[in-house]
Enzyme design. Structure first.
Site, short mmCIF file in Angstrom:
data_model
loop_
_atom_site.label_atom_id
_atom_site.label_comp_id
_atom_site.label_asym_id
_atom_site.label_seq_id
_atom_site.Cartn_x
_atom_site.Cartn_y
_atom_site.Cartn_z
N ASP A 44 10.01 48.82 -35.49
CA ASP A 44 9.11 47.30 -35.26
C ASP A 44 9.30 45.83 -33.62
O ASP A 44 10.08 46.84 -33.13
CB ASP A 44 11.07 46.32 -36.02
CG ASP A 44 9.57 45.04 -36.18
OD1 ASP A 44 9.08 44.84 -36.95
OD2 ASP A 44 9.82 44.05 -35.24
N TYR A 49 6.68 42.20 -27.45
CA TYR A 49 7.64 43.38 -26.40
C TYR A 49 7.30 43.49 -25.43
O TYR A 49 7.71 44.54 -24.76
CB TYR A 49 8.05 43.78 -27.56
CG TYR A 49 8.70 42.91 -28.72
CD1 TYR A 49 9.08 41.83 -28.88
CD2 TYR A 49 9.24 44.08 -30.12
CE1 TYR A 49 9.32 41.22 -29.93
CE2 TYR A 49 9.61 43.29 -31.61
CZ TYR A 49 9.92 41.91 -31.34
OH TYR A 49 10.42 41.52 -32.48
N LYS A 74 3.33 42.65 -34.38
CA LYS A 74 3.32 40.81 -34.29
C LYS A 74 2.07 40.72 -33.07
O LYS A 74 1.96 41.20 -32.01
CB LYS A 74 4.17 40.24 -33.95
CG LYS A 74 5.25 41.04 -34.81
CD LYS A 74 6.78 40.73 -34.89
CE LYS A 74 7.98 40.84 -35.30
NZ LYS A 74 8.63 42.41 -34.51
N HIS A 107 3.52 36.18 -35.35
CA HIS A 107 4.52 36.73 -34.51
C HIS A 107 5.77 35.06 -34.74
O HIS A 107 6.68 34.75 -35.32
CB HIS A 107 4.45 37.05 -33.54
CG HIS A 107 5.47 37.74 -33.06
ND1 HIS A 107 6.05 38.87 -31.66
CD2 HIS A 107 7.62 37.00 -32.81
CE1 HIS A 107 7.09 38.74 -31.14
NE2 HIS A 107 8.32 37.70 -32.45
#
Ligand code: A2P
Length: 283
Positions: A44, A49, A74, A107
């Protein structure tokens, strides 16, 4: 590994390895390779990120068939919008360097969510995204956006653990058979959860650690859980929860631990603005 079937027919491993806050250019690559070696088949990540490149590289280098690995990414908030989301999806695919993404999520559900969702529905039809879902949707945000969607979200990834069981949104998600994915499934290491008497008693009974009892509760309750650990041993043992079953009474006792409160309230004033300024995604 146990799998759940999503409302679009695709299968998802019930435990995933999250890479939030792990840096790109090495650390994420090592962490994902190690997770795959330990038996994880679900990774994930997210545009925000900043480590999609490493995730994709580790998957390609792992020697495991691509179809056996379930990858989530996301769309960041600045790409909520039809044209923006098309660009965001293309950017994630390019950075991951994969032909498709198994699951792609909105997100943070603010701004032009409907436009972004339309772009995601099209990308699903084109085979670039196999499943599509949302994240951080409260009851209010769900009611604002989801009734306007053609395809209903396969998942809603929200904060979830025994102290914060999201009962209202789960009831709503049942109507569309949308699965709950848990972030902070161990309460982010919260001692009042990990050393709760109900949890530690069960850990002693089953010869497991408290984290494994919590993850078992979640999986047994139909939740897809994304535990975080930087400890090699715990990364491995957090998958080792399929050799015992909690009784109905034990499940009910853990259900009673719900306080209805977590660390993130998507409806709080100023949340959208704070998130908007948190990350800038670059091509
Ligand atoms: P560590 O990295 O040392 O394993 P969350 O997934 O809810 O964000 O929680 C992450 C926190 O829980 C980290 O501090 C992690 O520490 C800890 N943790 C991970 N697995 C377990 C476990 N099986 N038992 C207890 N704590 C755990």
């Amino acid at each position: 590994m146990k799998y759940l079937t999503l409302n679009d027919g695709n299968k998802i491993p019930t435990i995933g390895f999250g890479v939030f806050m792990i840096p790109n250019d090495g650390p994420t690559y090592e962490a994902v390779l190690n997770a795959l070696k330990s038996g994880y088949r679900h990774i994930d990540t997210a545009a925000a990120y900043f480590n999609e490149e490493d995730v994709g590289k580790a998957i390609r280098d792992s020697g495991i068939d691509r179809e056996e690995i379930f990858v989530t990414s996301k769309l960041w908030l600045s790409d909520n919008g039809y044209e923006e989301a098309k660009r965001g999806i293309a950017r994630s695919l390019r950075k991951l360097n994969l032909d498709y993404i198994d699951l792609y999520l909105i997100h943070q559900p603010y701004g032009d969510v409907e436009g972004a969702w339309k772009a995601m529905e099209e990308a699903k039809a084109e085979g670039k995204l196999h499943s599509i879902g949302v994240s951080n949707m409260s009851v209010a945000l769900w009611n604002k956006f989801v009734p306007h969607f053609n395809i209903k979200p396969a998942v809603n990834q929200v904060e979830f653990n025994p102290l914060f069981q999201q009962k209202e949104i789960r009831a709503l998600m049942k109507e569309t058979d949308t699965k709950l994915e848990a972030w902070y499934p161990l309460g982010h290491g919260d001692a009042s959860l990990l050393s709760h008497e109900i949890i530690t008693n069960l850990a002693n009974k089953y010869g497991k650690n408290p984290g494994q009892i919590i993850l078992k509760f979640e999986v047994q309750d139909g939740v897809i859980t994304l535990p975080k650990s930087t400890n090699k041993e715990r990364i491995k043992t957090n998958l080792d929860i399929f050799d015992f079953t909690l009784t109905n009474e034990e499940m009910e006792a853990i259900r009673q631990m719900d306080t209805g409160k977590g660390s993130h309230n998507p409806d709080a004033p100023g949340v959208e603005e704070r998130l908007r300024s948190a990350f800038v995604i670059e091509d």
